[in-house]
Design a protein around this motif. Sequence first.
Motif, PDB file in Angstrom:
ATOM      1  N   LEU A   4       2.144   4.423  -9.387  1.00 44.00           N
ATOM      2  CA  LEU A   4       1.788   3.044  -9.063  1.00 44.00           C
ATOM      3  C   LEU A   4       2.197   2.680  -7.643  1.00 44.00           C
ATOM      4  CD1 LEU A   4       2.502   1.164 -12.412  1.00 44.00           C
ATOM      5  CD2 LEU A   4       0.390   2.164 -11.557  1.00 44.00           C
ATOM      6  N   ILE A   5       3.280   3.276  -7.158  1.00 44.03           N
ATOM      7  CA  ILE A   5       3.670   3.051  -5.762  1.00 44.03           C
ATOM      8  C   ILE A   5       2.640   3.674  -4.823  1.00 44.03           C
ATOM      9  CG2 ILE A   5       5.368   3.622  -3.992  1.00 44.03           C
ATOM     10  CD1 ILE A   5       7.516   3.430  -6.180  1.00 44.03           C
ATOM     11  N   ARG A   6       2.262   4.919  -5.113  1.00 44.64           N
ATOM     12  CA  ARG A   6       1.292   5.590  -4.244  1.00 44.64           C
ATOM     13  C   ARG A   6      -0.049   4.860  -4.226  1.00 44.64           C
ATOM     14  NH1 ARG A   6       3.622  10.771  -6.369  1.00 44.64           N
ATOM     15  NH2 ARG A   6       2.140  10.577  -8.097  1.00 44.64           N
ATOM     16  N   SER A   7      -0.476   4.375  -5.392  1.00 40.07           N
ATOM     17  CA  SER A   7      -1.784   3.721  -5.483  1.00 40.07           C
ATOM     18  C   SER A   7      -1.768   2.298  -4.947  1.00 40.07           C
ATOM     19  CB  SER A   7      -2.243   3.688  -6.944  1.00 40.07           C
ATOM     20  OG  SER A   7      -1.401   2.833  -7.722  1.00 40.07           O
ATOM     21  N   GLY A   8      -0.573   1.693  -4.875  1.00 38.68           N
ATOM     22  CA  GLY A   8      -0.489   0.294  -4.455  1.00 38.68           C
ATOM     23  C   GLY A   8      -1.140  -0.645  -5.446  1.00 38.68           C
TER      24      GLY A   8
ATOM     25  N   ASP B  75      -2.417  -6.831  -1.072  1.00 42.71           N
ATOM     26  CA  ASP B  75      -3.287  -6.356   0.004  1.00 42.71           C
ATOM     27  C   ASP B  75      -4.099  -5.126  -0.399  1.00 42.71           C
ATOM     28  OD1 ASP B  75      -1.282  -4.457  -0.074  1.00 42.71           O
ATOM     29  OD2 ASP B  75      -0.835  -4.538   2.072  1.00 42.71           O
ATOM     30  N   ALA B  76      -3.851  -4.611  -1.608  1.00 41.19           N
ATOM     31  CA  ALA B  76      -4.620  -3.464  -2.094  1.00 41.19           C
ATOM     32  C   ALA B  76      -5.776  -3.890  -3.001  1.00 41.19           C
ATOM     33  CB  ALA B  76      -3.709  -2.493  -2.855  1.00 41.19           C
ATOM     34  N   GLN B  77      -5.861  -5.192  -3.288  1.00 45.12           N
ATOM     35  CA  GLN B  77      -6.918  -5.663  -4.167  1.00 45.12           C
ATOM     36  C   GLN B  77      -8.293  -5.462  -3.518  1.00 45.12           C
ATOM     37  OE1 GLN B  77      -6.058  -6.864  -7.418  1.00 45.12           O
ATOM     38  NE2 GLN B  77      -4.230  -5.858  -6.599  1.00 45.12           N
ATOM     39  N   VAL B  78      -9.256  -5.048  -4.324  1.00 43.84           N
ATOM     40  CA  VAL B  78     -10.606  -4.755  -3.849  1.00 43.84           C
ATOM     41  C   VAL B  78     -11.528  -5.935  -4.158  1.00 43.84           C
ATOM     42  CG1 VAL B  78     -12.598  -3.231  -4.145  1.00 43.84           C
ATOM     43  CG2 VAL B  78     -10.276  -2.283  -4.145  1.00 43.84           C
ATOM     44  N   ASP B  79     -12.354  -6.304  -3.228  1.00 43.87           N
ATOM     45  CA  ASP B  79     -13.335  -7.365  -3.452  1.00 43.87           C
ATOM     46  C   ASP B  79     -14.403  -6.844  -4.412  1.00 43.87           C
ATOM     47  OD1 ASP B  79     -15.217  -9.347  -3.409  1.00 43.87           O
ATOM     48  OD2 ASP B  79     -15.597  -9.269  -1.248  1.00 43.87           O
ATOM     49  N   PRO B  80     -14.549  -7.446  -5.598  1.00 44.52           N
ATOM     50  CA  PRO B  80     -15.548  -6.965  -6.559  1.00 44.52           C
ATOM     51  C   PRO B  80     -16.959  -6.912  -5.978  1.00 44.52           C
ATOM     52  CG  PRO B  80     -14.083  -8.556  -7.596  1.00 44.52           C
ATOM     53  CD  PRO B  80     -13.777  -8.583  -6.131  1.00 44.52           C
TER      54      PRO B  80
END
Length: 206
Positions: free
Chosen positions: A156-160, A165-170
Amino acid sequence: MAILETVADLERVYGDPGAVGEASTVKVADHITPHYRTFIAAAPFVSLATVGPEGLDCSPRGDRPGFVRVADPTTLLLPDRRGNNRIDSLRNVVRDPRVGLMFLIPGVGNALRVNDRAVIDDDADLCASFAIDGRAPRTVMVIRVGEVYFQCARALIRSGLWRADAQVDPKSLPSPGQILAGLSEGRVGGTAYDEAWAERARQTLW
């Protein structure tokens, strides 16, 4: 390419898990300990892995925190909320009872894993005990706990995963309506499907 084909091959590359410290093995329990019970009570999401004659399936299950009930230290109860009626997981369990679960809690790095076997129960009183807004699940998965342990936070740390700030715009991804329209050559899906989704989900959530 150098394919590893045996357990001995794997152990040659990775070594003994105990060599990296006792924590990798001592964390495993054969029942729900008080600490692990607290983790399950806080989890609003679990991935459910099953296996059947057609192959493997991994399905998301989400609900209010603690929706997976600890019936006793060796038994978990997982309500089957409304979905698409494919019943892939349930179909697998009635033919091969082996299951694996991975619990996640937003903001928490560690995951919790549970493995063993399950059955499907449609007892009316049991299902009614999981009712929300007057709507009970049609079945409850009764899971025997053979092993339970936490997974460290590295993935989970590696993937963020929990970082804002790691959230993706759908909108940067194909929508369900677009995917359905593409696969069905326009027979189902499309913009109308996407626009109706929020209300459809609201009416069928439980």
